[in-house]
Design an enzyme around this catalytic site. Structure first.
Site, PDB file in Angstrom:
ATOM      1  N   ASP A 143      -2.684 -11.307 -11.978  1.00  0.00           N
ATOM      2  CA  ASP A 143      -3.174 -10.023 -12.502  1.00  0.00           C
ATOM      3  C   ASP A 143      -3.876 -10.227 -13.849  1.00  0.00           C
ATOM      4  O   ASP A 143      -3.321 -10.864 -14.747  1.00  0.00           O
ATOM      5  CB  ASP A 143      -1.944  -9.098 -12.666  1.00  0.00           C
ATOM      6  CG  ASP A 143      -2.305  -7.667 -12.980  1.00  0.00           C
ATOM      7  OD1 ASP A 143      -3.381  -7.213 -12.556  1.00  0.00           O
ATOM      8  OD2 ASP A 143      -1.484  -6.987 -13.640  1.00  0.00           O
ATOM      9  N   HIS A 144      -5.066  -9.700 -13.982  1.00  0.00           N
ATOM     10  CA  HIS A 144      -5.819  -9.759 -15.247  1.00  0.00           C
ATOM     11  C   HIS A 144      -6.040 -11.178 -15.765  1.00  0.00           C
ATOM     12  O   HIS A 144      -5.953 -11.416 -16.976  1.00  0.00           O
ATOM     13  CB  HIS A 144      -5.129  -8.938 -16.347  1.00  0.00           C
ATOM     14  CG  HIS A 144      -5.280  -7.469 -16.154  1.00  0.00           C
ATOM     15  ND1 HIS A 144      -6.455  -6.792 -16.343  1.00  0.00           N
ATOM     16  CD2 HIS A 144      -4.389  -6.539 -15.743  1.00  0.00           C
ATOM     17  CE1 HIS A 144      -6.283  -5.511 -16.068  1.00  0.00           C
ATOM     18  NE2 HIS A 144      -5.039  -5.326 -15.683  1.00  0.00           N
TER      19      HIS A 144
HETATM   20  P1  13P Z   1       0.864   0.132 -16.682  1.00  0.00           P
HETATM   21  O1  13P Z   1       1.660  -0.730 -17.602  1.00  0.00           O
HETATM   22  O2  13P Z   1       0.200   1.259 -17.405  1.00  0.00           O
HETATM   23  O3  13P Z   1       1.621   0.564 -15.498  1.00  0.00           O
HETATM   24  O4  13P Z   1      -0.352  -0.760 -16.144  1.00  0.00           O
HETATM   25  C1  13P Z   1      -0.098  -1.763 -15.215  1.00  0.00           C
HETATM   26  C2  13P Z   1      -1.331  -2.445 -14.761  1.00  0.00           C
HETATM   27  O5  13P Z   1      -2.374  -1.842 -14.593  1.00  0.00           O
HETATM   28  C3  13P Z   1      -1.230  -3.891 -14.486  1.00  0.00           C
HETATM   29  O6  13P Z   1      -2.424  -4.448 -14.067  1.00  0.00           O
END
Ligand code: 13P
Length: 285
Positions: free
Chosen positions: A83-84
């Site tokens: 993720d990211h």
């Molecule tokens: P939140 O922490 O706002 O739920 O965001 C999570 C997210 O988008 C992880 O990629």
């Protein structure tokens, strides 16, 4: 047998059937256990999401091995998703290690550069049957007083989204429509007209980041308008840590992780359950 799957089939099925697959950010054995056990009980597909700092903290091999045990044990689709991630070489390394789903986040870059980076990752990932998510636009922008020009600059432009997906070959697209990571100061305002327009023009599954602290009705509406992956992190971390803090308040001398982690897991489980209900992903497998 390695049963870790990419997010391709699970997101396309969600798109066809009009629900969303929840992507829960996990950090360690306990958080993975809560997510997969609950998803299994509810027969929901699930995505275990690990940011670069989680993967650094827990170790990519450990996290993947834990997810693999879960995927082999349970009869639901379980994906482990980077993720990211911002570094192409890091993503390639984990793809080589068997990760089947990733997000390359080049959303901070200029449009053309974002395309170039994402395209390189897609070309590599698809050779290994790994799916790629990218982001166009920037998260945030929930402030009421955001002026239109600023909003247009930050939110996903629907025509750019079509061009971006065509040029990159990306499997899913994270859209910026007014959500932000973490907690909101007021109630977030989501730009549903924009989402509708993106959905009408773009064929790949759409992803909602920053779904914590967004009222359930808004998340459900976003799903009804075409979101098929919902990312949740903060809403899990807060109840987990609050329950652990409470346990220590009542048991100041506690020192057994099996004892103090258990209330955290229980509190987190309730939220995972609820988010699966909001996503409409229960009983899909
Ligand atoms: P939140 O922490 O706002 O739920 O965001 C999570 C997210 O988008 C992880 O990629």
């Amino acid at each position: 047998m390695d049963k870790i799957v990419s997010t391709r089939e699970m997101l396309l099925k969600a798109q066809r059937e009009g629900y969303a697959v929840p992507a829960f950010n996990i950090h360690n054995l306990e958080t993975v256990q809560v997510v997969v056990d609950t998803a299994m009980e509810m027969k929901s597909p699930v995505i275990l999401a690990g940011t670069p700092s989680t993967i650094d903290y827990a170790g990519g091999e450990y996290i993947k091995a834990i997810a693999e045990v879960a995927a082999n044990k349970y009869n639901i689709p379980i994906a482990i998703h980077l993720d990211h991630f911002e570094e192409i070489d890091e993503i390639k390394k984990y793809i080589d290690n068997g990760f089947k789903s990733c997000m390359i986040d080049a959303s901070k870059e200029k449009y053309e550069k974002n395309i170039e980076i994402v395209k390189e990752v897609v070309e590599y990932a698809h050779r290994y049957d790994t799916t790629v998510e990218a982001e166009l636009g920037k998260l945030g922008g929930q402030e009421d007083d955001l002026v239109v020009d600023e909003k247009d600059a930050m939110y996903t432009n629907p025509d750019d989204a079509v061009d971006f997906v065509n040029k990159t070959g990306v499997d899913s697209l994270a859209v910026a429509i007014g959500t932000a990571h973490g907690l909101y100061k007021g109630e977030p305002k989501l730009d549903f007209e924009r989402l509708k327009e993106i959905r009408s023009k773009v064929s790949v599954p759409l992803v909602l980041h920053g779904a914590s602290n967004v009222p359930d009705e808004l998340v459900k509406e976003a799903i009804s308008l075409g979101i098929c992956k919902v990312n949740v992190a903060t809403d899990l971390k807060i109840p987990f840590s609050d329950a652990v803090k409470e346990f220590f308040k009542e048991n100041p001398d506690a020192n057994d992780p099996r004892k103090y982690m258990t209330p955290g897991k229980k509190a987190m489980k309730e939220i995972v359950k609820h988010k699966i209900e909001v996503c409409g992903s229960a009983n899909r497998y």
